[in-house]
Scaffold this motif. Sequence first.
Motif, short mmCIF file in Angstrom:
data_model
loop_
_atom_site.label_atom_id
_atom_site.label_comp_id
_atom_site.label_asym_id
_atom_site.label_seq_id
_atom_site.Cartn_x
_atom_site.Cartn_y
_atom_site.Cartn_z
N UNK A 25 1.04 -1.18 0.08
CA UNK A 25 -0.03 -0.10 -0.11
C UNK A 25 1.01 1.16 0.20
N UNK A 26 0.60 2.26 -1.05
CA UNK A 26 1.50 3.37 -0.86
C UNK A 26 0.42 4.68 -0.86
N UNK A 27 0.55 5.59 -0.24
CA UNK A 27 -0.14 6.88 -0.24
C UNK A 27 0.19 7.41 -1.55
N UNK A 28 -0.87 8.37 -2.16
CA UNK A 28 -0.85 9.03 -3.33
C UNK A 28 -0.30 10.37 -2.91
N UNK A 29 0.21 11.08 -4.17
CA UNK A 29 0.52 12.43 -3.76
C UNK A 29 -0.36 13.31 -3.53
N UNK A 30 -1.79 12.86 -3.62
CA UNK A 30 -3.11 13.40 -3.15
C UNK A 30 -3.28 13.36 -1.81
N UNK A 31 -2.94 12.03 -1.36
CA UNK A 31 -3.24 11.89 0.20
C UNK A 31 -2.07 12.84 0.88
N UNK A 32 -0.90 12.84 0.52
CA UNK A 32 0.21 13.49 1.11
C UNK A 32 -0.23 14.99 1.29
N UNK A 60 12.45 9.29 1.58
CA UNK A 60 13.45 8.48 0.57
C UNK A 60 14.68 8.36 1.75
N UNK A 61 15.27 9.31 2.22
CA UNK A 61 16.27 9.03 2.97
C UNK A 61 15.91 8.59 4.30
N UNK A 62 14.93 8.77 5.02
CA UNK A 62 14.73 8.19 6.40
C UNK A 62 14.01 6.86 6.14
N UNK A 63 13.33 6.66 5.38
CA UNK A 63 12.48 5.26 5.15
C UNK A 63 13.05 4.09 4.30
N UNK A 64 13.91 4.97 3.34
CA UNK A 64 14.47 4.19 2.26
C UNK A 64 13.50 3.84 1.24
N UNK A 65 12.43 4.34 1.24
CA UNK A 65 11.25 4.10 0.09
C UNK A 65 10.40 5.24 -0.08
N UNK A 66 10.05 5.23 -1.50
CA UNK A 66 9.27 6.54 -1.77
C UNK A 66 8.04 6.85 -0.72
N UNK A 67 7.42 8.12 -0.88
CA UNK A 67 6.33 8.37 -0.05
C UNK A 67 5.20 8.32 -1.05
N UNK A 68 5.35 8.56 -2.33
CA UNK A 68 4.30 8.15 -3.18
C UNK A 68 5.00 7.93 -4.47
N UNK A 69 3.89 7.35 -5.39
CA UNK A 69 4.56 6.85 -6.66
C UNK A 69 4.59 7.79 -7.79
N UNK A 158 16.40 8.33 -7.13
CA UNK A 158 17.80 8.27 -6.91
C UNK A 158 18.43 9.56 -6.70
N UNK A 159 18.28 10.60 -7.60
CA UNK A 159 18.81 11.69 -7.33
C UNK A 159 18.34 12.30 -6.00
N UNK A 160 17.21 12.32 -5.67
CA UNK A 160 16.72 13.12 -4.17
C UNK A 160 17.36 12.07 -3.01
N UNK A 161 17.26 10.82 -3.21
CA UNK A 161 17.90 9.99 -1.98
C UNK A 161 19.49 10.16 -1.66
N UNK A 162 20.02 10.23 -2.87
CA UNK A 162 21.60 10.59 -2.70
C UNK A 162 21.70 11.98 -2.18
N UNK A 163 21.13 12.95 -2.90
CA UNK A 163 21.39 14.27 -2.53
C UNK A 163 21.03 14.78 -1.16
N UNK A 164 19.83 14.19 -0.58
CA UNK A 164 19.52 14.86 0.81
C UNK A 164 20.05 13.68 1.67
N UNK A 165 20.42 12.43 1.46
CA UNK A 165 21.37 11.76 2.37
C UNK A 165 22.63 12.26 2.53
N UNK A 166 23.19 12.89 1.59
CA UNK A 166 24.47 13.41 1.68
C UNK A 166 24.38 14.84 2.64
N UNK A 167 23.10 15.15 2.76
CA UNK A 167 23.16 16.34 3.68
C UNK A 167 23.33 16.00 4.97
N UNK A 168 22.56 14.77 5.32
CA UNK A 168 22.42 14.29 6.61
C UNK A 168 24.12 13.79 7.21
N UNK A 169 24.81 13.12 6.13
CA UNK A 169 25.97 12.94 6.25
C UNK A 169 26.99 14.14 6.77
#
Length: 174
Positions: A25-32, A60-69, A158-169
């Motif tokens: 089950x994944x939320x939609x962008x409309x749900x978010x 993507x960074x914190x849960x390592x999965x998309x919030x919506x598709x 992938x672009x988002x996860x890589x960039x925002x994860x680098x900010x936490x590092x």
Amino acid sequence: MIVLALRYGGPVDDPKQPSQMKGPVMASVHDVAAYILAKRGEMTAMKLQKLTYYSHAWHLVWDERPLFAEPIEAWANGPVVPALYRQHRGKFSVSTIEGGDSNRLTQAEQGTVDAVVGFYGDMTAHQLSELTHSERPWADARAGMPAGARGSARITDEMMAFYYDSLTAKSTSS
């Protein structure tokens, strides 16, 4: 550079987590978007787009999965989810999203959105747009496009996860 330095305390036993359900089950962008509006109330369409984008990126960074598709594109004024745009096209401000149900978000997803809205929520739409313009996912997706030009280049997970994860590092090594 702004770094989202807070991390929510995610739930241990979330009954709505996909691993505990019969099917994914994944939320939609409309749900978010509906959840953001329920938390913050009416806001500009641009601000809603940016808060939705940041919610997806940090999830993507914190849960390592998309919030919506739904895909995110690098438009002239920053990241936009076209499926959400179609819901508010022609409106300056938005108070509801047709078809969005904030109750579809899991506890962990709500935690991500709450943290993002808590951090970015007091910024104006213009400030959020400028911030996204200074960050690699949007800039890399628009590489080679003139400023202000229309475009529909995709900002990948992938672009988002890589960039925002680098900010936490960077923030943890300081």
